[in-house]
Design an enzyme around this catalytic site. Structure first.
Site, short mmCIF file in Angstrom:
data_model
loop_
_atom_site.label_atom_id
_atom_site.label_comp_id
_atom_site.label_asym_id
_atom_site.label_seq_id
_atom_site.Cartn_x
_atom_site.Cartn_y
_atom_site.Cartn_z
N HIS A 148 0.80 -1.23 0.00
CA HIS A 148 0.00 0.00 0.00
C HIS A 148 0.83 1.28 0.00
O HIS A 148 0.30 2.37 -0.22
CB HIS A 148 -0.99 -0.01 1.17
CG HIS A 148 -2.30 0.63 0.86
ND1 HIS A 148 -3.45 0.41 1.60
CD2 HIS A 148 -2.67 1.49 -0.12
CE1 HIS A 148 -4.45 1.12 1.09
NE2 HIS A 148 -4.01 1.79 0.05
N ASP A 174 -9.98 -0.35 3.70
CA ASP A 174 -8.84 -0.97 4.36
C ASP A 174 -9.25 -1.41 5.77
O ASP A 174 -10.08 -0.75 6.40
CB ASP A 174 -7.71 0.09 4.45
CG ASP A 174 -6.32 -0.50 4.59
OD1 ASP A 174 -6.15 -1.41 5.40
OD2 ASP A 174 -5.41 -0.02 3.89
N HIS A 203 -7.09 -1.23 7.98
CA HIS A 203 -6.16 -0.39 8.75
C HIS A 203 -6.29 1.08 8.33
O HIS A 203 -6.68 1.37 7.20
CB HIS A 203 -4.71 -0.85 8.51
CG HIS A 203 -4.53 -2.32 8.75
ND1 HIS A 203 -4.62 -3.25 7.75
CD2 HIS A 203 -4.30 -3.01 9.90
CE1 HIS A 203 -4.45 -4.47 8.26
NE2 HIS A 203 -4.25 -4.35 9.55
N ASP A 220 -3.71 3.20 8.16
CA ASP A 220 -2.50 3.60 7.42
C ASP A 220 -2.08 5.04 7.74
O ASP A 220 -1.67 5.81 6.86
CB ASP A 220 -2.67 3.40 5.91
CG ASP A 220 -2.77 1.92 5.54
OD1 ASP A 220 -2.56 1.06 6.42
OD2 ASP A 220 -3.07 1.60 4.37
N HIS A 226 4.16 0.75 4.34
CA HIS A 226 2.80 0.44 3.88
C HIS A 226 1.74 0.74 4.95
O HIS A 226 0.55 0.78 4.62
CB HIS A 226 2.68 -1.01 3.34
CG HIS A 226 2.51 -2.06 4.38
ND1 HIS A 226 1.81 -3.24 4.16
CD2 HIS A 226 2.96 -2.14 5.65
CE1 HIS A 226 1.83 -3.99 5.25
NE2 HIS A 226 2.52 -3.34 6.16
N ASP A 255 -7.40 -1.67 -0.43
CA ASP A 255 -6.50 -2.69 0.13
C ASP A 255 -7.36 -3.93 0.31
O ASP A 255 -8.38 -3.89 1.01
CB ASP A 255 -5.98 -2.16 1.48
CG ASP A 255 -4.95 -3.07 2.13
OD1 ASP A 255 -5.07 -4.30 1.98
OD2 ASP A 255 -4.06 -2.54 2.81
N ASP A 267 -7.25 -6.27 2.12
CA ASP A 267 -7.51 -6.73 3.49
C ASP A 267 -8.77 -6.11 4.08
O ASP A 267 -9.19 -6.47 5.19
CB ASP A 267 -6.28 -6.57 4.40
CG ASP A 267 -5.99 -5.13 4.81
OD1 ASP A 267 -6.87 -4.28 4.74
OD2 ASP A 267 -4.83 -4.88 5.23
N GLU A 281 -2.07 -4.86 -2.19
CA GLU A 281 -1.84 -5.87 -1.15
C GLU A 281 -2.33 -7.26 -1.50
O GLU A 281 -2.45 -8.13 -0.63
CB GLU A 281 -2.42 -5.42 0.22
CG GLU A 281 -1.79 -4.14 0.78
CD GLU A 281 -0.42 -4.32 1.44
OE1 GLU A 281 0.03 -5.47 1.54
OE2 GLU A 281 0.20 -3.30 1.81
MN LIG Z 1 -3.50 -0.55 3.64
#
Ligand SMILES: [Mn+2]
Length: 318
Positions: free
Chosen positions: A95, A119, A121, A123, A136, A235, A237, A287
């Site tokens: 990322h 995402d 997360h 980030d 990332h 992303d 994830d 990712e």
């Molecule tokens: Mn990310």
């Protein structure tokens, strides 16, 4: 007719695990171009950017030199695509590459560009708050121009990243939204709460108020702050590991296959609504890690999601 330019970025030197450098190939093998052409998009694909070699200066951010050179090339290529009126579809890679693509979109479209960060997360780390030191986990902090008080080399690297790549058009606080959040580090929570006007949607919000309600709120937020362009940074994830196991940072409790498609279809409906004040500028798809995957399922799910975003529907039309 939509013209989409695929930009492959086989860069995984700032992620948790290597393998996302194979993401662009996995996504192409999952039929990305074919899926987009089947719904009437024109697709340009000049292949992957050159890959780079790992190199970390003593005491500096991990693989900082190859990162900066990758970001500079990606920023140039994304800028060219945007100036030519095409929609970049940037395939990662980890990322960290979004620093280059979103910086290009800000450079071309100016500060009214909003970002939807899909995402698990936030980030939002900087070198001094990051538990891992991997860039990332820092791209949004960099794009926001967040300062970092690290002494010595990491602090110098960070300032160089802001100067050379982000430049003089950082992302504005009221232009950042997240969807899918469920694992945020303590330093990121502090930073997130300090961003007046930003719009974080956690999985708890989705559970309590439903995905449809949250997407409607996202649309109102974009309108309220007069966003004119939207960049989606996806992303994989954000998806549940059950749907998308092929990623280095899987976290339980993500979007199901059906929720993800509802999201893509609703975003497309909103964007296509007559008089919608914001337009899709481009997107990242990052990712995807085939080394963690089963039978390329994650790339296939991601390709289907992108097709939905660009207008694929079950009955064709709506
Ligand atoms: Mn990310």
């Amino acid at each position: 007719l939509r013209v989409i330019e695929i930009i492959g970025v086989p860069f995984d030197l700032c992620g948790r695990r290597v393998g996302t450098r194979l993401g662009p190939a996995a996504l192409r093998l999952a039929g990305l171009q074919e899926a987009l052409e089947a719904i009437g998009c024109d697709v340009l694909d000049h292949g992957d950017m050159p890959s780079v070699t790992a190199r970390t200066a003593p005491g500096g951010l991990r693989n900082f030199e190859p990162l900066v050179s990758t970001l500079a090339t990606l920023k140039r290529q994304t800028t060219d695509a945007l100036r030519a009126g095409r929609q970049p579809l940037v395939l990662g890679g980890d990322h960290s590459i979004a620093i280059g693509s979103v910086a290009a979109a800000l450079h071309v479209h100016g500060p009214d560009l909003a970002v939807l960060w899909l995402d698990a997360h936030a980030d939002l780390n900087t070198p001094s708050t990051s538990p891992s030191g991997n860039v990332h986990g820092m791209p949004l902090a960099a794009l926001l121009g967040a300062t970092d008080d690290s002494e010595g080399r990491p602090g110098e690297d960070w300032r160089r990243l802001l100067q050379e790549i982000v430049g003089d058009v950082p992302l504005r606080h009221e232009r950042v939204s997240w969807l899918g959040l469920r694992e945020i580090d303590p330093g990121e929570i502090t930073r997130l709460k300090s961003l007046a006007g930003a719009f974080p949607i956690t999985m708890q919000d989705v559970d309590r108020q439903g995905l449809i309600g949250q997407i409607e709120k996202l649309d109102l937020w974009l309108r309220r702050f007069n966003a004119t362009k939207l960049w989606i940074s996806f992303d994989v994830d954000a998806l549940d590991p059950f749907e998308a196991p092929g990623t280095g940072t899987a976290v339980r409790g993500g979007f199901t296959y059906r929720e993800a498609h509802l999201l893509a279809e609703m975003l497309r409906e909103l964007l296509d609504e007559p008089g919608c004040p914001y337009q899709l500028a481009g997107m990242d798809l990052v990712e995807t890690n085939p080394l963690q995957d089963r039978h390329n399922e994650t790339a296939r799910v991601a390709v289907e999601w992108v097709a939905s975003l660009f207008g694929k529907t079950i009955l064709g039309g709506r």
